[in-house]
Design an enzyme around this catalytic site. Structure first.
Site, PDB file in Angstrom:
ATOM      1  CG  HIS A   1      -3.927   0.087  -6.366  1.00  0.00           C
ATOM      2  ND1 HIS A   1      -4.075   0.663  -5.136  1.00  0.00           N
ATOM      3  CD2 HIS A   1      -4.067  -1.251  -6.155  1.00  0.00           C
ATOM      4  CE1 HIS A   1      -4.303  -0.267  -4.220  1.00  0.00           C
ATOM      5  NE2 HIS A   1      -4.305  -1.438  -4.822  1.00  0.00           N
TER       6      HIS A   1
ATOM      7  NE  ARG B   1      -4.180  -1.620   0.370  1.00  0.00           N
ATOM      8  CZ  ARG B   1      -4.426  -2.566  -0.542  1.00  0.00           C
ATOM      9  NH1 ARG B   1      -3.631  -2.725  -1.590  1.00  0.00           N
ATOM     10  NH2 ARG B   1      -5.476  -3.343  -0.420  1.00  0.00           N
TER      11      ARG B   1
HETATM   12  C1  GLV Z   1      -5.934  -4.510  -4.147  1.00  0.00           C
HETATM   13  O1  GLV Z   1      -5.129  -3.727  -3.782  1.00  0.00           O
HETATM   14  C2  GLV Z   1      -6.508  -5.514  -3.296  1.00  0.00           C
HETATM   15  O2  GLV Z   1      -6.410  -5.422  -2.070  1.00  0.00           O
HETATM   16  O3  GLV Z   1      -7.105  -6.455  -3.851  1.00  0.00           O
END
Ligand code: GLV
Length: 329
Positions: free
Chosen positions: A292, A244
């Site tokens: 992401h 993260r």
């Molecule tokens: C993406 O970041 C997830 O947690 O699936």
């Protein structure tokens, strides 16, 4: 003789057991939601699978699968039993707003694992084979090569030895890298030097040329990718953050790249997403940014995993991916 009295009372029978109807609500991308819906229609037609915002009778909703629940989830679904994250993480949930009797479950499904393994492998090989240097040389129209080092001479460290971290290490092992892993609690993985706990973190970092972060974000891991951590890696080491954005102290990364302590970084996550247009990471020649997308929940495999968990719940068995609220993952 009395005539037998006609009995007007109907003989007693057990009242019809009215099975409460259970519904599952999916809140997220509608196109993908329809794929989940089709899976449930075929494999669990007795369960009502509904797509937000058309969830029917709110009091019938027992299971809710989403990335982002509404703040007042217990007011919206008063009989909710399990809140499923549609992704691997749950740090986006405000756990304090989910009543304590509602179980919270992370998504563990093969599609997410495969995607993460692909991305982690790609990023590790990109560092190993100096692609960031070659991108710079290409911009300069410079045809010059660097020595190709065997994978066995590179030490790759993975932070976070859950399902994802273990799957990544298993694949990296096939290339012959020297491997280490670090986790909160002890793990034993074939071919991997495993370290556990804060007291062994420095030792774990010591040998690493390439560091991958796959940790969950908790108050303990926030900011763990900082100057002090980078200083313990081999000089010129490279970073891959697929955890993260909150794991990384962004200013420390820029400083470590400027000083040469780190040589490059692949970042799939950022403290602020989307990454602001004026953020220094965008134009940095030693940073590769992706939005992401390291991995994505795959509707078919995820719907299957969800149904298996719902069946476990109905049978009173433990659910795969149950979150321990005290740990935060
Ligand atoms: C993406 O970041 C997830 O947690 O699936």
């Amino acid at each position: 003789m009395h005539r037998a009295e006609t009995c007007h009372v109907r003989p007693w029978t057990a009242p019809q057991q009215r099975r409460p109807s259970l519904s599952i609500v999916y809140k997220g991308d509608l196109e993908r939601g329809r794929e989940w819906e089709r899976f449930f229609a075929v494999h669990a037609p007795e369960l009502q699978f509904r797509l937000w915002p058309d969830f029917g009778r709110a009091e019938e909703v027992s299971y809710f699968v989403t990335w982002q629940p509404p703040d007042d989830v217990s007011a919206v679904f008063p009989n909710l039993q399990v809140l499923f994250s549609s992704g691997a993480g749950v740090d986006q949930f405000d756990l304090n707003r989910v009543p304590s009797h509602v179980r919270i479950v992370r998504m563990i499904e093969p599609g997410i694992i495969d995607g993460m393994v692909e991305y982690a492998t790609l990023a590790t090989l990109l560092h190993h084979r100096n692609f960031i240097d070659y991108a710079e040389r290409q911009r300069r129209r410079e045809w010059s090569g660097m020595r190709v080092l065997p994978a066995s001479s590179r030490h790759v460290g993975v932070m976070g030895l859950g399902m994802l971290g273990c799957a990544v290490l298993e694949r990296l092992r096939t290339f012959g890298f020297a491997l280490s892993g670090w986790n909160r609690s002890p793990r034993a993985i074939e071919g991997v030097a495993c370290f556990a706990g804060e007291e062994r973190f420095a030792e774990f970092l010591g040998g690493c040329d390439i560091l991958l972060c796959l940790l969950p974000l908790t108050e303990k891991t926030r900011g763990i990718l900082c100057g002090e951590t980078f200083a313990r890696l081999k000089r010129g080491a490279a970073l891959v953050n697929i955890g993260r954005g909150g794991h990384l102290v962004e200013a420390d990364l820029l400083e470590a790249l400027a000083s040469g302590q780190l040589s490059a970084a692949v970042l799939d996550v950022a403290a602020t997403e989307p990454l602001p247009a004026d953020h220094p990471f965008w134009g940095h020649p030693r940073i590769v940014v992706t939005p992401h997308v390291a991995s994505m929940t795959q509707p078919r495999t995820a719907a299957k995993a969800l149904l298996a968990n719902i069946r476990r719940h109905q049978a009173g068995e433990p659910l795969v991916g149950t979150v321990d609220r005290s740990r935060g993952y």
